[in-house]
Design an enzyme around this catalytic site. Structure first.
Site, PDB file in Angstrom:
ATOM      1  N   ALA A  50       0.836  -1.206   0.000  1.00 53.94           N
ATOM      2  CA  ALA A  50       0.000   0.000   0.000  1.00 53.94           C
ATOM      3  C   ALA A  50       0.870   1.254   0.000  1.00 53.94           C
ATOM      4  O   ALA A  50       0.617   2.200  -0.750  1.00 53.94           O
ATOM      5  CB  ALA A  50      -0.923  -0.017   1.212  1.00 53.94           C
TER       6      ALA A  50
ATOM      7  N   HIS B 117      12.847   5.837   7.758  1.00 58.21           N
ATOM      8  CA  HIS B 117      11.995   6.825   8.440  1.00 58.21           C
ATOM      9  C   HIS B 117      11.596   6.358   9.833  1.00 58.21           C
ATOM     10  O   HIS B 117      11.511   7.155  10.750  1.00 58.21           O
ATOM     11  CB  HIS B 117      10.761   7.166   7.593  1.00 58.21           C
ATOM     12  CG  HIS B 117       9.802   6.039   7.347  1.00 58.21           C
ATOM     13  ND1 HIS B 117      10.157   4.877   6.706  1.00 58.21           N
ATOM     14  CD2 HIS B 117       8.486   5.888   7.660  1.00 58.21           C
ATOM     15  CE1 HIS B 117       9.102   4.080   6.617  1.00 58.21           C
ATOM     16  NE2 HIS B 117       8.069   4.663   7.202  1.00 58.21           N
TER      17      HIS B 117
ATOM     18  N   GLU C  21      10.455  -5.100  15.309  1.00 49.93           N
ATOM     19  CA  GLU C  21       9.289  -4.307  14.884  1.00 49.93           C
ATOM     20  C   GLU C  21       8.163  -4.349  15.917  1.00 49.93           C
ATOM     21  O   GLU C  21       7.018  -4.011  15.625  1.00 49.93           O
ATOM     22  CB  GLU C  21       8.799  -4.814  13.521  1.00 49.93           C
ATOM     23  CG  GLU C  21       9.836  -4.688  12.411  1.00 49.93           C
ATOM     24  CD  GLU C  21       9.873  -3.301  11.761  1.00 49.93           C
ATOM     25  OE1 GLU C  21       8.817  -2.731  11.490  1.00 49.93           O
ATOM     26  OE2 GLU C  21      10.998  -2.788  11.532  1.00 49.93           O
TER      27      GLU C  21
ATOM     28  N   ARG D  41      12.045  -7.923   8.232  1.00 46.67           N
ATOM     29  CA  ARG D  41      12.262  -6.835   9.186  1.00 46.67           C
ATOM     30  C   ARG D  41      12.562  -7.276  10.617  1.00 46.67           C
ATOM     31  O   ARG D  41      12.884  -6.426  11.456  1.00 46.67           O
ATOM     32  CB  ARG D  41      11.015  -5.934   9.241  1.00 46.67           C
ATOM     33  CG  ARG D  41      10.732  -5.128   7.996  1.00 46.67           C
ATOM     34  CD  ARG D  41       9.798  -3.986   8.356  1.00 46.67           C
ATOM     35  NE  ARG D  41       9.129  -3.374   7.237  1.00 46.67           N
ATOM     36  CZ  ARG D  41       8.263  -2.375   7.376  1.00 46.67           C
ATOM     37  NH1 ARG D  41       7.960  -1.917   8.574  1.00 46.67           N
ATOM     38  NH2 ARG D  41       7.665  -1.861   6.331  1.00 46.67           N
TER      39      ARG D  41
ATOM     40  N   HIS E 138       4.859  -7.395   8.019  1.00 48.61           N
ATOM     41  CA  HIS E 138       4.751  -7.798   9.434  1.00 48.61           C
ATOM     42  C   HIS E 138       3.842  -9.022   9.485  1.00 48.61           C
ATOM     43  O   HIS E 138       2.908  -9.136   8.687  1.00 48.61           O
ATOM     44  CB  HIS E 138       4.107  -6.688  10.282  1.00 48.61           C
ATOM     45  CG  HIS E 138       4.948  -5.461  10.437  1.00 48.61           C
ATOM     46  ND1 HIS E 138       4.436  -4.186  10.316  1.00 48.61           N
ATOM     47  CD2 HIS E 138       6.259  -5.315  10.736  1.00 48.61           C
ATOM     48  CE1 HIS E 138       5.399  -3.304  10.530  1.00 48.61           C
ATOM     49  NE2 HIS E 138       6.522  -3.960  10.784  1.00 48.61           N
TER      50      HIS E 138
ATOM     51  N   CYS F 131      -2.781  -2.553  13.221  1.00 47.38           N
ATOM     52  CA  CYS F 131      -1.531  -1.775  13.213  1.00 47.38           C
ATOM     53  C   CYS F 131      -1.650  -0.548  14.100  1.00 47.38           C
ATOM     54  O   CYS F 131      -0.667  -0.074  14.653  1.00 47.38           O
ATOM     55  CB  CYS F 131      -1.207  -1.259  11.811  1.00 47.38           C
ATOM     56  SG  CYS F 131      -0.958  -2.522  10.588  1.00 47.38           S
TER      57      CYS F 131
END
Ligand code: SUG
Length: 440
Positions: free
Chosen positions: A31, A139, A176, A214, A250, A364
């Site tokens: 996305a 970021h 994460e 990740r 994730h 999330c």
């Protein structure tokens, strides 16, 4: 023994910050990659998040808020060699990609804020939180410092809470947070089994092939140890590489846990759904790929729904509107509710389009923290939500947030001033004075 009376799951939702935008920063998050450069609406995004909190509150669940971060983060600017306060146009002159990195509102995805162990699971009977280092994306690598400060302000009572330092930001420790972590327990307040999901071993490269992995297994092992979890009640399970490469950056994009129920896509785990079935006491609901193709699961975020138990004992799936709009997931959800053997009793649909377009669904946006009555009373600040707080926050959003934001707007110095005024007012509403670097 801990006093586990009144133990409940508290959903701490990340308040969407005033700089919400679509910068295409997350490789492997379909996305985010697809919507790069689209026009965002920070106001609508924040309103959608607050509407979700209100819906959960109305369902009888316990809801709390996590404040957004100051953007740009002065410590991040300093770390990159810029004097705090340097206009972002000057930063852009050095590297045009940096303003978006420094202005991201990504802390809204609170499932990535930390890994949390309730007091029922830990040897010292305190609630343990380890802020995620988020070292896998540029970021998000700036988040841990402010996240740690915010969690230490809210979970300040050291007799009941331990907020650890994040793991060091080296590739071997990539973490994460709760997005790759689940907790199985008969009831929220009883001792649980914790499931740490990883994408790679510490010595494997993050993206030799396909999209970045990740999370390392080592990160989960270190957190389980420092939280004082009983080794017999800790399981480390590998994500299927094919699921990551299909866009499950994730594990919470393809699995969700509530009490003893694991809802998972057939292709989520490297060793297949049998790994979930081996977890002690687990009731595993596997959604076959033939029923919901992995691509549909990832684009609809079916598994990024919140799976919750409401006070009358029903289990509900709080799903994004995309689940209703995708034929395979809509049909699966309808059948799940009708099937007496499926633990899901109902589906609630939410419009979270602004966050979804950056790859952030209902799950999330929240960090689950199981807290006893006494632990809830020990929280600092007025972060536990009631209808009055949500009313005030809606008014606050309407007063301070822009309706539209696009890439060029990030360079507008007025945006930073507006955001500071907004955050200053927010610390008053939440009773957390001096929370932000600009206030100290
Ligand atoms: O880390 N997106 C976030 C989405 C996080 C979703 N969280 C969970 N699955 N728990 C990420 O990829 C996109 C920002 C941008 O492209 O502007 C972003 O950071």
């Amino acid at each position: 023994m801990t006093d586990t009376r009144g133990a409940r799951e508290v959903n701490f939702d990340g308040l969407v910050g005033p700089t919400h935008n679509y910068a295409g920063l997350s490789l492997g998050n379909r996305a985010s990659m697809t919507n790069a450069g689209a026009v965002a609406s920070p106001r609508r995004a924040a309103r959608q998040g607050l509407a979700k909190m209100r819906r959960l509150l109305d369902l009888g669940l316990t809801q709390a808020v996590l404040p957004p971060h100051q953007r740009p983060d002065p410590m991040a600017l300093q770390a990159l060699g810029f004097t705090p306060g340097t206009p972002l146009a000057d930063v852009a002159a050095v590297a045009p990609s940096l303003p978006a990195v420094l202005m991201s509102a990504s802390p809204m995805w609170a499932a990535n804020a930390a890994t949390v162990s309730p007091s029922a699971d830990t040897t010292d009977e305190r609630v343990h939180l380890t802020p995620a280092n988020l070292s896998s994306t540029t970021h998000r690598s700036f988040e841990p410092a402010q996240t740690t400060a915010i969690l230490r302000a809210i979970f300040a009572d050291r007799d009941r809470f331990a907020v650890h330092d994040p793991l060091p930001p080296a590739p071997a420790f990539a973490d994460e947070g709760a997005a790759n972590h689940g907790r199985l327990a008969r009831e929220h307040g009883t001792a649980g089994t914790q499931l740490f999901v990883y994408g790679r071993e510490a010595d494997e490269p993050a993206s030799a092939a396909g999209f970045p992995r990740r999370q390392t297994r080592l990160a989960g092992q270190l957190i389980a140890r420092s939280h004082g979890l009983h080794p017999a009640r800790v399981h480390h399970v590998r994500q299927a590489p094919a699921a990551i490469d299909a866009g499950a950056f994730h594990n919470d994009v393809v699995s969700v846990v509530n009490t003893d129920v694991v809802l998972t896509h057939e292709l989520a785990f490297a060793d297949g759904p049998a790994v979930a079935e081996r977890l002690p006491g687990a009731r595993v609901v596997v959604v076959p790929d033939g029923r919901v193709p992995l691509d549909d699961a990832i684009s609809s975020y079916l598994f990024n729904s919140q799976l919750v138990t409401v006070p009358d004992g029903r289990m509900l799936l709080i799903a994004p509107a995309e689940v209703e709009a995708t034929p395979s997931t809509a049909a699966w959800a309808a059948d799940a509710v009708a099937d007496p053997d499926n633990p899901i009793d109902g589906v609630e649909i939410l419009d979270l389009r602004e966050s979804m377009r950056n790859g952030g669904g209902p799950a999330c946006l929240r960090l689950r923290v199981v807290l006893t009555e006494r632990e809830r009373a020990a929280l600092s600040g007025g972060v536990l939500a009631d209808a009055g707080l949500l009313d005030r926050l809606e008014g606050w959003v309407d007063d301070h947030y822009r309706d539209q934001l696009e890439a060029d707007d990030l360079l507008d110095p007025a945006l930073e001033d507006e955001a500071h005024r907004a955050l200053d007012a927010l610390t008053g509403i939440l009773g957390l004075p001096g929370l932000y670097p600009f206030q100290r």
